[in-house]
Structures are given as structure tokens and as C-alpha cells.
Design a protein around this motif. Structure first.
Motif, PDB file in Angstrom:
ATOM      1  N   VAL A 188     -22.556  23.244  -5.910  1.00 47.07           N
ATOM      2  CA  VAL A 188     -22.614  22.471  -4.680  1.00 47.07           C
ATOM      3  C   VAL A 188     -24.043  22.066  -4.330  1.00 47.07           C
ATOM      4  CG1 VAL A 188     -22.775  24.512  -3.198  1.00 47.07           C
ATOM      5  CG2 VAL A 188     -21.805  22.386  -2.287  1.00 47.07           C
ATOM      6  N   ALA A 189     -25.027  22.842  -4.758  1.00 49.40           N
ATOM      7  CA  ALA A 189     -26.419  22.544  -4.418  1.00 49.40           C
ATOM      8  C   ALA A 189     -27.038  21.494  -5.327  1.00 49.40           C
ATOM      9  CB  ALA A 189     -27.252  23.821  -4.458  1.00 49.40           C
ATOM     10  N   LYS A 190     -26.303  21.042  -6.323  1.00 48.80           N
ATOM     11  CA  LYS A 190     -26.843  20.050  -7.253  1.00 48.80           C
ATOM     12  C   LYS A 190     -26.434  18.635  -6.842  1.00 48.80           C
ATOM     13  CE  LYS A 190     -27.016  23.143 -11.252  1.00 48.80           C
ATOM     14  NZ  LYS A 190     -26.620  23.336 -12.661  1.00 48.80           N
ATOM     15  N   SER A 191     -27.124  17.655  -7.380  1.00 46.19           N
ATOM     16  CA  SER A 191     -26.798  16.252  -7.102  1.00 46.19           C
ATOM     17  C   SER A 191     -25.737  15.785  -8.104  1.00 46.19           C
ATOM     18  CB  SER A 191     -28.056  15.379  -7.202  1.00 46.19           C
ATOM     19  OG  SER A 191     -29.005  15.766  -6.247  1.00 46.19           O
ATOM     20  N   LEU A 192     -24.535  16.257  -7.917  1.00 46.63           N
ATOM     21  CA  LEU A 192     -23.444  15.911  -8.828  1.00 46.63           C
ATOM     22  C   LEU A 192     -22.979  14.480  -8.607  1.00 46.63           C
ATOM     23  CD1 LEU A 192     -21.184  19.111  -8.610  1.00 46.63           C
ATOM     24  CD2 LEU A 192     -22.820  18.531 -10.406  1.00 46.63           C
ATOM     25  N   ARG A 227     -18.606  20.331   1.387  1.00 44.63           N
ATOM     26  CA  ARG A 227     -19.074  21.657   0.975  1.00 44.63           C
ATOM     27  C   ARG A 227     -20.596  21.753   1.128  1.00 44.63           C
ATOM     28  NH1 ARG A 227     -14.319  21.050   0.840  1.00 44.63           N
ATOM     29  NH2 ARG A 227     -14.816  21.519   3.008  1.00 44.63           N
ATOM     30  N   LYS A 228     -21.319  20.669   0.853  1.00 44.63           N
ATOM     31  CA  LYS A 228     -22.776  20.656   1.019  1.00 44.63           C
ATOM     32  C   LYS A 228     -23.154  20.878   2.483  1.00 44.63           C
ATOM     33  CE  LYS A 228     -24.068  17.592  -2.852  1.00 44.63           C
ATOM     34  NZ  LYS A 228     -25.037  18.504  -3.494  1.00 44.63           N
ATOM     35  N   ILE A 229     -22.472  20.199   3.381  1.00 41.27           N
ATOM     36  CA  ILE A 229     -22.770  20.340   4.806  1.00 41.27           C
ATOM     37  C   ILE A 229     -22.431  21.753   5.280  1.00 41.27           C
ATOM     38  CG2 ILE A 229     -22.183  19.534   7.128  1.00 41.27           C
ATOM     39  CD1 ILE A 229     -24.012  17.663   5.547  1.00 41.27           C
ATOM     40  N   ILE A 233     -25.132  24.193   7.041  1.00 47.12           N
ATOM     41  CA  ILE A 233     -24.906  24.830   8.345  1.00 47.12           C
ATOM     42  C   ILE A 233     -25.231  26.312   8.262  1.00 47.12           C
ATOM     43  CG2 ILE A 233     -23.121  25.505   9.999  1.00 47.12           C
ATOM     44  CD1 ILE A 233     -21.769  22.783   9.373  1.00 47.12           C
ATOM     45  N   SER A 234     -24.736  26.958   7.218  1.00 48.92           N
ATOM     46  CA  SER A 234     -24.990  28.386   7.038  1.00 48.92           C
ATOM     47  C   SER A 234     -26.485  28.662   6.878  1.00 48.92           C
ATOM     48  CB  SER A 234     -24.231  28.895   5.811  1.00 48.92           C
ATOM     49  OG  SER A 234     -24.486  30.264   5.593  1.00 48.92           O
ATOM     50  N   MET A 235     -27.188  27.827   6.111  1.00 48.81           N
ATOM     51  CA  MET A 235     -28.621  28.028   5.885  1.00 48.81           C
ATOM     52  C   MET A 235     -29.431  27.787   7.151  1.00 48.81           C
ATOM     53  SD  MET A 235     -29.084  26.379   2.065  1.00 48.81           S
ATOM     54  CE  MET A 235     -30.816  26.912   1.945  1.00 48.81           C
ATOM     55  N   ASP A 245     -36.206  21.134   3.778  1.00 47.66           N
ATOM     56  CA  ASP A 245     -36.038  21.990   2.600  1.00 47.66           C
ATOM     57  C   ASP A 245     -34.573  22.372   2.388  1.00 47.66           C
ATOM     58  OD1 ASP A 245     -38.692  21.925   1.967  1.00 47.66           O
ATOM     59  OD2 ASP A 245     -39.187  23.782   3.036  1.00 47.66           O
ATOM     60  N   ILE A 246     -33.866  22.590   3.469  1.00 46.13           N
ATOM     61  CA  ILE A 246     -32.437  22.915   3.352  1.00 46.13           C
ATOM     62  C   ILE A 246     -31.689  21.741   2.743  1.00 46.13           C
ATOM     63  CG2 ILE A 246     -30.325  23.299   4.698  1.00 46.13           C
ATOM     64  CD1 ILE A 246     -31.992  25.073   6.566  1.00 46.13           C
ATOM     65  N   GLY A 247     -32.016  20.523   3.181  1.00 46.51           N
ATOM     66  CA  GLY A 247     -31.383  19.345   2.600  1.00 46.51           C
ATOM     67  C   GLY A 247     -31.600  19.274   1.106  1.00 46.51           C
ATOM     68  N   LYS A 248     -32.834  19.566   0.662  1.00 51.65           N
ATOM     69  CA  LYS A 248     -33.131  19.545  -0.771  1.00 51.65           C
ATOM     70  C   LYS A 248     -32.329  20.607  -1.512  1.00 51.65           C
ATOM     71  CE  LYS A 248     -37.878  17.771  -0.444  1.00 51.65           C
ATOM     72  NZ  LYS A 248     -39.313  18.101  -0.665  1.00 51.65           N
ATOM     73  N   GLN A 249     -32.265  21.805  -0.944  1.00 54.13           N
ATOM     74  CA  GLN A 249     -31.563  22.899  -1.610  1.00 54.13           C
ATOM     75  C   GLN A 249     -30.049  22.682  -1.622  1.00 54.13           C
ATOM     76  OE1 GLN A 249     -32.624  26.918  -0.938  1.00 54.13           O
ATOM     77  NE2 GLN A 249     -34.816  26.516  -0.734  1.00 54.13           N
ATOM     78  N   CYS A 250     -29.569  21.811  -0.766  1.00 52.31           N
ATOM     79  CA  CYS A 250     -28.138  21.485  -0.758  1.00 52.31           C
ATOM     80  C   CYS A 250     -27.826  20.239  -1.587  1.00 52.31           C
ATOM     81  CB  CYS A 250     -27.651  21.294   0.680  1.00 52.31           C
ATOM     82  SG  CYS A 250     -27.652  22.824   1.649  1.00 52.31           S
ATOM     83  N   GLY A 251     -28.839  19.723  -2.279  1.00 54.67           N
ATOM     84  CA  GLY A 251     -28.594  18.630  -3.216  1.00 54.67           C
ATOM     85  C   GLY A 251     -28.653  17.246  -2.629  1.00 54.67           C
ATOM     86  N   PHE A 252     -29.245  17.085  -1.443  1.00 58.93           N
ATOM     87  CA  PHE A 252     -29.403  15.750  -0.862  1.00 58.93           C
ATOM     88  C   PHE A 252     -30.701  15.136  -1.367  1.00 58.93           C
ATOM     89  CE2 PHE A 252     -26.413  17.704   2.048  1.00 58.93           C
ATOM     90  CZ  PHE A 252     -25.513  16.673   2.274  1.00 58.93           C
ATOM     91  N   ASP A 253     -30.639  13.880  -1.748  1.00 59.84           N
ATOM     92  CA  ASP A 253     -31.788  13.221  -2.376  1.00 59.84           C
ATOM     93  C   ASP A 253     -32.922  12.930  -1.409  1.00 59.84           C
ATOM     94  OD1 ASP A 253     -30.505  13.242  -4.823  1.00 59.84           O
ATOM     95  OD2 ASP A 253     -29.550  11.297  -4.487  1.00 59.84           O
ATOM     96  N   SER A 254     -32.619  12.823  -0.120  1.00 63.83           N
ATOM     97  CA  SER A 254     -33.667  12.528   0.860  1.00 63.83           C
ATOM     98  C   SER A 254     -33.344  13.199   2.182  1.00 63.83           C
ATOM     99  CB  SER A 254     -33.809  11.020   1.074  1.00 63.83           C
ATOM    100  OG  SER A 254     -32.675  10.506   1.760  1.00 63.83           O
ATOM    101  N   ALA A 255     -34.384  13.442   2.958  1.00 64.12           N
ATOM    102  CA  ALA A 255     -34.205  14.082   4.262  1.00 64.12           C
ATOM    103  C   ALA A 255     -33.409  13.186   5.203  1.00 64.12           C
ATOM    104  CB  ALA A 255     -35.569  14.415   4.866  1.00 64.12           C
ATOM    105  N   SER A 256     -33.650  11.871   5.116  1.00 61.95           N
ATOM    106  CA  SER A 256     -32.951  10.948   6.008  1.00 61.95           C
ATOM    107  C   SER A 256     -31.456  10.909   5.698  1.00 61.95           C
ATOM    108  CB  SER A 256     -33.551   9.547   5.904  1.00 61.95           C
ATOM    109  OG  SER A 256     -33.437   9.044   4.583  1.00 61.95           O
TER     110      SER A 256
END
Length: 288
Positions: A188-192, A227-229, A233-235, A245-256
Motif C-alpha cells: 500500500v505504501a508503494k506507487s502501484l 487503503r493509502k488514506i 490517518i493512522s500515521m 513525509d507521511i504522504g511520501k511514505q504512503c506512496g503519494f507522488d506529491s504533497a499537494s
């Protein structure tokens, strides 16, 4: 299970939703039928689902054939008449129930407004599965408690509001969807991508999408985003990492993109969610 019919008359009344009667029946009688304006059980609703053969119903002057997999939902009184047409030559086998109470009327009105009086429902849908569970509990376990019956009836009517939702779509489809879900949760944390998930399951992306939408009403990528969101939320609640940083660790390509996606599901940004810890103290949120 055997065909039969069961009626209930209560001393302790649950005011909001009550099962009046339920049955599983086959008829080839040309005299079988009911007129919605002539019945005396006012402020009731009737649901009837065809298992085999076919029936007829006239609603507001328009006739509809009730084939296998089709049902009708009507209020009493109302302008309708359902019956067996002997010219069809095959007996009409169906499930039915009669319910009453303010919630029965309100929920039926909503379903009729959204779907009409005639419903097409898969035999593996949650609605029909819920009906069979209720019928089995009544016919075999002889359940008569009004509160327990109302709980089963609420489950059925709620399931009826989404008749296309199926329990499963055959043994061939279940392993593929299950395999995809497990892969998504494990990564889930990867950019699948859709192709990544489909390749893991040895099917095409289009085929995997069809299986997902039949079984869960969402696409594989929508399932992944949810599942990423949930992880984010948990983090936000359990770590001191920045929202970026949480966005990155959850596999989102950008903060926005992370912030925009988070807001779609929760109604506010990740930073705002963290700030409102008192109002939203949840460490885990499940997105259905």
C-alpha cells in the motif's frame, strides 16, 4: 429448506420496522393476484422476487413482466396489481415479504424513488442472500422475537438499496480479487499502477477492473487510494512525521496530491485533521 409462509402478530411492538409475513411460494393458479388499492393491510410494503417462471405486475397503468431475477417493491395502498398469467405455461416461483412501520415506508419510498418499483437483482446479491438468511432463521430456527426479526429486516432492506452488490461472483473470480486485495494491502505504501496489480494476478487491467467492480463496486486503484488514506490517518495519529513525509511514505507522488486526496475522503487536509485531535480522536478510520 422447504417452501412455506410465516406470519407474525406481536404483543411487544417495535414501532419502526416490523416483519408482517414472509414466504417462498410457487403458483400456477390463474386466480392468484393482489390489488394494491383493494387490500386492507394499509401502510405496509410488499417485496416479491422471481426465482423461476414469470409473473405480471401493473403499476400506474403500465404492465411489467417479472422474469427470473426481477422483483417488485410496492407500498400498500398504491395503484398496482400483480398476478400470475396462465398463458406463460410455467409456474411462477418467488420469494416475498410484507413489512410495516414508519421506517419500512420511508426506506421503501427512497428505494422506489431511486430505482423504481421494478428491481433487477442478482441471485448472489447481499439483498437476496439476506432474504435467504432471514427465511432460514424463521423456517428452521423458528425465530419469533420481534427485535431480532427487525434487525434481520433492516439488514435486508439496507441491502436492497444496493441490489447490484454481490457476495461473490463465482469461485473463479474470488481468488483473483482476493489475490489483488492482498497485494494492494502488502504494498500500500508503494506507487502501484493498475498494470502492477494486474500483472501480479496474471490478468489484464481491464479484466481486473471488471472483477473488482462486480464484487466491491470500486476499481482497484480506488481501493488502493482508500487503503493509502487509512494508513495516512493512522500515521497522523501515531507518529510525529510531517504531513508531507507521511504522504511520501504512503506512496503519494506529491504533497499537494496527498493533501487533495485526503480532503476528498475526510473533508479537510492532513494538517487540519492532526490539529483537530480533540474532535476527531480516531487512530483508525475505515473507508468503505
Amino acid at each position: 429448506m422447504k417452501q412455506g409462509s410465516f406470519a407474525f402478530r406481536y404483543t411487544d411492538v417495535v414501532p419502526h420496522l416490523l416483519l408482517d409475513s414472509i414466504g417462498w411460494h410457487t403458483t400456477d393458479s390463474p386466480t392468484y393476484g393482489n390489488d394494491g388499492n383493494a387490500r386492507t393491510d394499509h401502510d405496509h410494503i410488499v417485496f416479491q422476487y422471481t426465482l423461476r417462471g414469470e409473473g405480471r405486475i401493473e403499476v400506474n397503468g403500465q404492465m411489467h413482466r417479472l422474469m427470473k431475477g426481477q422483483a417488485f417493491l410496492v407500498k400498500i395502498p398504491s395503484d398496482h396489481r400483480y398476478y400470475y398469467d396462465a398463458t406463460t405455461l410455467e409456474p411462477w416461483q418467488f420469494l416475498w415479504l410484507n413489512a410495516k412501520g414508519e421506517d419500512a415506508l420511508r426506506m421503501a419510498e427512497r428505494i422506489i424513488a431511486e430505482q423504481g418499483n421494478i428491481l433487477t437483482i442478482d441471485q448472489n446479491s447481499f439483498a437476496i442472500t439476506s432474504f435467504w438468511d432471514m427465511y432460514r432463521t424463521i423456517s428452521e430456527d423458528q425465530l419469533t422475537d420481534s427485535t431480532e426479526l427487525s434487525v434481520l429486516l433492516y439488514q435486508f432492506i439496507l441491502a436492497l438499496s444496493v441490489p447490484k452488490t454481490t457476495v461473490n461472483n463465482g469461485i473463479e473470480h474470488v481468488p483473483i480479487v482476493s489475490k489483488a486485495i492482498r497485494y494492494i494491502k502488502d504494498h500500500v505504501a508503494k506507487s502501484l499502477t493498475l498494470d502492477d496489480i494486474a500483472a501480479h494476478c496474471n490478468v489484464s487491467g481491464a479484466y481486473l477492473c471488471r472483477l473488482f467492480q462486480r464484487s466491491s463496486l470500486v476499481s482497484p486503484l480506488e481501493y488502493l487510494r482508500r487503503r493509502k488514506i487509512e494508513l495516512a490517518i493512522s500515521m497522523l495519529r501515531t507518529t510525529e512525521l510531517s504531513a508531507q513525509d507521511i504522504g511520501k511514505q504512503c506512496g503519494f507522488d506529491s504533497a499537494s496530491y496527498f493533501s487533495k486526496t485526503f480532503k476528498v475522503y475526510l473533508g479537510f487536509t492532513p494538517s487540519d485533521y492532526r490539529k483537530h485531535r480533540t474532535n476527531y480522536p480516531f487512530y483508525t478510520v475505515f473507508l468503505d
